[in-house]
Design a protein around this motif. Structure first.
Motif, short mmCIF file in Angstrom:
data_model
loop_
_atom_site.label_atom_id
_atom_site.label_comp_id
_atom_site.label_asym_id
_atom_site.label_seq_id
_atom_site.Cartn_x
_atom_site.Cartn_y
_atom_site.Cartn_z
N PHE A 123 0.85 -1.19 0.00
CA PHE A 123 0.00 0.00 0.00
C PHE A 123 0.88 1.23 0.00
O PHE A 123 1.76 1.36 0.85
CB PHE A 123 -0.92 -0.02 1.21
CG PHE A 123 -1.67 1.26 1.47
CD1 PHE A 123 -2.30 1.94 0.44
CD2 PHE A 123 -1.76 1.79 2.75
CE1 PHE A 123 -2.99 3.12 0.67
CE2 PHE A 123 -2.45 2.97 2.99
CZ PHE A 123 -3.06 3.64 1.95
N SER A 124 0.66 2.15 -0.95
CA SER A 124 1.37 3.41 -1.05
C SER A 124 2.88 3.15 -1.12
O SER A 124 3.35 2.47 -2.03
CB SER A 124 0.96 4.32 0.11
OG SER A 124 1.27 5.67 -0.16
N SER A 144 -0.69 -3.87 -6.11
CA SER A 144 -0.22 -2.52 -5.80
C SER A 144 -1.42 -1.63 -5.51
O SER A 144 -2.24 -1.38 -6.40
CB SER A 144 0.57 -1.93 -6.98
OG SER A 144 1.65 -2.76 -7.35
N VAL A 145 -1.54 -1.16 -4.28
CA VAL A 145 -2.65 -0.30 -3.88
C VAL A 145 -2.13 1.12 -3.71
O VAL A 145 -1.23 1.36 -2.91
CB VAL A 145 -3.31 -0.80 -2.58
CG1 VAL A 145 -4.45 0.12 -2.16
CG2 VAL A 145 -3.83 -2.23 -2.77
N VAL A 168 -3.46 -3.43 -9.93
CA VAL A 168 -3.32 -2.09 -9.36
C VAL A 168 -4.70 -1.59 -8.96
O VAL A 168 -5.64 -1.63 -9.77
CB VAL A 168 -2.68 -1.10 -10.36
CG1 VAL A 168 -2.70 0.32 -9.81
CG2 VAL A 168 -1.24 -1.52 -10.67
N VAL A 169 -4.83 -1.14 -7.71
CA VAL A 169 -6.09 -0.59 -7.21
C VAL A 169 -5.86 0.86 -6.83
O VAL A 169 -4.94 1.19 -6.08
CB VAL A 169 -6.60 -1.38 -5.99
CG1 VAL A 169 -7.95 -0.82 -5.53
CG2 VAL A 169 -6.71 -2.87 -6.30
N MET A 212 -14.30 -2.51 2.94
CA MET A 212 -14.94 -3.76 2.53
C MET A 212 -15.04 -3.86 1.02
O MET A 212 -14.96 -4.96 0.45
CB MET A 212 -16.32 -3.89 3.19
CG MET A 212 -16.26 -4.05 4.70
SD MET A 212 -15.23 -5.45 5.23
CE MET A 212 -16.21 -6.83 4.63
N ASP A 213 -15.19 -2.71 0.37
CA ASP A 213 -15.17 -2.71 -1.10
C ASP A 213 -13.78 -3.10 -1.61
O ASP A 213 -13.65 -3.82 -2.61
CB ASP A 213 -15.56 -1.34 -1.64
CG ASP A 213 -17.00 -0.97 -1.30
OD1 ASP A 213 -17.87 -1.87 -1.32
OD2 ASP A 213 -17.26 0.20 -1.01
N LEU A 214 -12.74 -2.59 -0.94
CA LEU A 214 -11.38 -2.97 -1.31
C LEU A 214 -11.19 -4.48 -1.17
O LEU A 214 -10.57 -5.12 -2.04
CB LEU A 214 -10.37 -2.23 -0.43
CG LEU A 214 -8.90 -2.61 -0.60
CD1 LEU A 214 -8.40 -2.29 -2.00
CD2 LEU A 214 -8.04 -1.91 0.45
N ARG A 215 -11.71 -5.03 -0.10
CA ARG A 215 -11.65 -6.48 0.10
C ARG A 215 -12.25 -7.23 -1.09
O ARG A 215 -11.65 -8.18 -1.62
CB ARG A 215 -12.38 -6.84 1.39
CG ARG A 215 -12.62 -8.33 1.64
CD ARG A 215 -13.27 -8.51 3.00
NE ARG A 215 -13.71 -9.87 3.24
CZ ARG A 215 -14.98 -10.28 3.14
NH1 ARG A 215 -15.94 -9.40 2.80
NH2 ARG A 215 -15.31 -11.52 3.40
N GLY A 216 -13.40 -6.79 -1.54
CA GLY A 216 -14.05 -7.44 -2.66
C GLY A 216 -13.26 -7.29 -3.95
O GLY A 216 -13.16 -8.23 -4.75
#
Length: 232
Positions: A123-124, A144-145, A168-169, A212-216
């Motif tokens: 993350f970052s 990669s977030v 990549v998110v 929770m959206d990131l989890r999905g």
């Protein structure tokens, strides 16, 4: 005084375990968690936290959500504090020493899970460290977030890009990492190594109200990459 951490085990722990791993600049504080037997795959994911000097640590809520998402997908997981953070020794080293820290954790993971697929996630700032090391560490997949591709002083131009699976998110409302810079950077990469990009609308850098959206997003993004089942 905080309780001393046990030394790194010579096997992957069956239960969640915090331990101290001998690193290149002193002890590294780590935590390993095994996937449950009903979903376990033959793979280990090592996850890196955001910028140490901005308060980043392995307990960051985005890091712990990435960890949860990958473990629920069947990967054993390891999170750790870079040098100078928490109970990890050493001094901040602008990504260079932190790359050595990552290599030490990966070496331990490979020792205790021989033959397992290696996934890296960050993350970052953690996404910068994992990306710059993914190729030479032989990572099979990379997540990669919010990669800080512009304006933070990290050189993404000289990185050897990974050849494996890559997600990549990026949040469209990130107030720290410029979303458009990330989108332009992804578009500029050669097609044969260009990652799968997921843009999350109305999402800030720390994914407030969107964890929770990131989890999905992560679980859906990696479901077709998962290694085979881990033997009992």
């Amino acid at each position: 005084m905080s309780e001393l951490l046990p030394t790194a085990p010579d096997h992957f722990p069956a239960e969640s375990m915090s331990f101290a791993l001998a690193g290149p600049a002193g002890k590294l504080e780590c935590e390993a968690k095994a996937a449950t037997a009903d979903v376990a795959r033959h793979g280990v994911a090592v996850i890196c936290h955001p910028l140490s000097t901005d308060g980043g640590s392995m307990h960051n809520k985005v890091v712990t959500m990435i960890e949860r998402s990958l473990r629920e997908s069947g990967m054993d997981t390891v999170i750790f504090n870079f040098r100078s953070v928490g109970r990890s020794e050493g001094a901040f080293d602008s990504g260079n020493g932190e790359s050595d820290d990552l290599a030490a954790v990966v070496a331990w993971a490979r020792k205790v899970r021989p033959g397992a697929a290696l996934w890296l996630a960050g993350f970052s700032f953690g996404s910068y460290v994992t990306l710059r090391n993914a190729s030479h560490l032989g990572a099979d997949a990379l997540i990669s977030v919010a990669p800080p591709v512009a304006g933070r002083g990290w050189d993404f131009a000289q990185i050897e890009l990974p050849a494996g699976h890559w997600l990549v998110v990026m949040g469209d409302a990130d107030e720290i990492v410029d979303p458009q810079a990330v989108y332009d950077w992804v578009d500029s990469l050669p097609e044969d190594v260009r990652p799968q990009l997921v843009r999350m609308e109305d999402t800030s850098h720390f994914f407030h109200r969107r964890l929770m959206d990131l989890r999905g997003v992560i679980k859906n993004g990696v479901k077709n990459w998962l290694p085979g089942p881990r033997a009992a």
